[in-house]
Design a protein around this motif. Structure first.
Motif, short mmCIF file in Angstrom:
data_model
loop_
_atom_site.label_atom_id
_atom_site.label_comp_id
_atom_site.label_asym_id
_atom_site.label_seq_id
_atom_site.Cartn_x
_atom_site.Cartn_y
_atom_site.Cartn_z
N LYS A 162 0.83 -1.20 0.00
CA LYS A 162 0.00 0.00 0.00
C LYS A 162 0.87 1.25 0.00
CE LYS A 162 -4.05 -2.11 1.97
NZ LYS A 162 -5.20 -1.92 2.83
N TRP A 163 0.27 2.33 -0.43
CA TRP A 163 0.97 3.61 -0.54
C TRP A 163 0.67 4.49 0.67
CZ3 TRP A 163 4.26 4.58 -4.53
CH2 TRP A 163 4.20 3.71 -5.62
N SER A 164 1.59 5.41 0.94
CA SER A 164 1.36 6.38 2.02
C SER A 164 2.30 7.56 1.80
CB SER A 164 1.63 5.76 3.39
OG SER A 164 3.01 5.59 3.60
N ILE B 3 -4.26 2.56 0.19
CA ILE B 3 -3.53 3.56 0.99
C ILE B 3 -3.38 3.00 2.39
CG2 ILE B 3 -3.64 5.85 2.06
CD1 ILE B 3 -3.05 6.18 -0.82
N ARG B 4 -2.17 3.09 2.91
CA ARG B 4 -1.88 2.61 4.26
C ARG B 4 -2.45 3.58 5.29
NH1 ARG B 4 1.23 2.26 8.27
NH2 ARG B 4 1.93 0.27 9.08
N VAL B 5 -2.90 3.08 6.43
CA VAL B 5 -3.47 3.85 7.54
C VAL B 5 -4.52 4.84 7.00
CG1 VAL B 5 -2.94 5.03 9.70
CG2 VAL B 5 -1.15 3.73 8.57
N PRO B 6 -5.57 4.33 6.38
CA PRO B 6 -6.52 5.21 5.70
C PRO B 6 -7.25 6.19 6.62
CG PRO B 6 -7.35 2.96 5.78
CD PRO B 6 -5.93 2.91 6.27
N HIS B 7 -7.48 5.85 7.87
CA HIS B 7 -8.22 6.77 8.75
C HIS B 7 -7.43 8.06 8.98
CE1 HIS B 7 -5.77 4.12 11.23
NE2 HIS B 7 -5.80 4.98 12.20
N ILE B 8 -6.12 8.01 9.03
CA ILE B 8 -5.31 9.23 9.20
C ILE B 8 -5.04 9.86 7.83
CG2 ILE B 8 -3.08 10.14 9.95
CD1 ILE B 8 -4.75 9.27 12.28
N ASN B 9 -4.60 9.06 6.88
CA ASN B 9 -4.19 9.61 5.59
C ASN B 9 -5.35 10.18 4.79
OD1 ASN B 9 -1.43 9.25 5.89
ND2 ASN B 9 -1.57 7.10 5.31
#
Length: 182
Positions: A42-44, A134-140
């Motif tokens: 995943k991307w971030s 997308i990695r860590v979607p709740h923050i990103n």
């Protein structure tokens, strides 16, 4: 990202601070990285932990993480947000999201942690969210939406304590002052 230091602790951290850096190019695209550590590709944005043991501040961690992972020198231009959440191990986390511009260096990936880095247009990032890529979607997602909507806060919104005013506590290093870009 400093995952190795985090995961190798003898005692689990109860709280931690992380940083995410939305690096924009001259065309308004955002640099995203894809980890090499088997996190589902995943991307971030560039992100990592604040080194609390060395009395590092979030803005310092943001600049350090970008340099370590990408080889780029950046200037933080804005604060996008500060977020509190509980991780999978029920530890309180604080995440700082910054916007930055490239001031030097060259793309030289830390291949132990990053397998690739690409600039994405906002609509491409939206597609990555729709594909759950997308990695860590709740923050990103929140940070990206704030960036896309033009929400920016001055860097001076976050102040470091002036330890010279406190007699009982003298840390190993002084609190640096973070100036807003002009």
């Amino acid at each position: 990202m400093a995952h190795k230091e985090y995961e190798s602790r003898k005692e689990p951290m109860r709280a931690a601070a992380t940083v995410g850096v939305f690096i924009k190019d001259h065309a308004g695209n955002i640099l995203l990285v894809q980890e090499a550590t088997g996190r589902e590709n995943k991307w971030s944005p560039v992100y990592g932990f604040v080194n609390i043991e060395d009395h590092e501040f979030p803005h310092q961690a943001a600049i350090r993480e970008v340099k370590e992972e990408t080889g780029l020198d950046v200037q933080l231009t804005n604060l996008l947000g500060i977020f509190h959440y509980y991780d999978d191990l029920d530890r309180l986390q604080t995440a700082y999201a910054y916007e930055a511009t490239i001031t030097g260096g060259g793309l030289n990936l830390q291949t132990e942690e990053i397998q690739q880095a690409l600039f994405f247009r906002p609509e491409q990032i939206h597609e990555l969210f729709m594909q759950n890529n997308i990695r860590v979607p709740h923050i990103n997602r929140t940070s990206f939406n704030l960036w896309k909507q033009g929400n920016r806060y001055p860097l001076s919104l976050v102040q470091n304590v002036d330890y010279s005013l406190v007699d009982r506590y003298k840390p190993a290093r002084k609190s640096p002052v973070l100036q807003d870009s002009v």
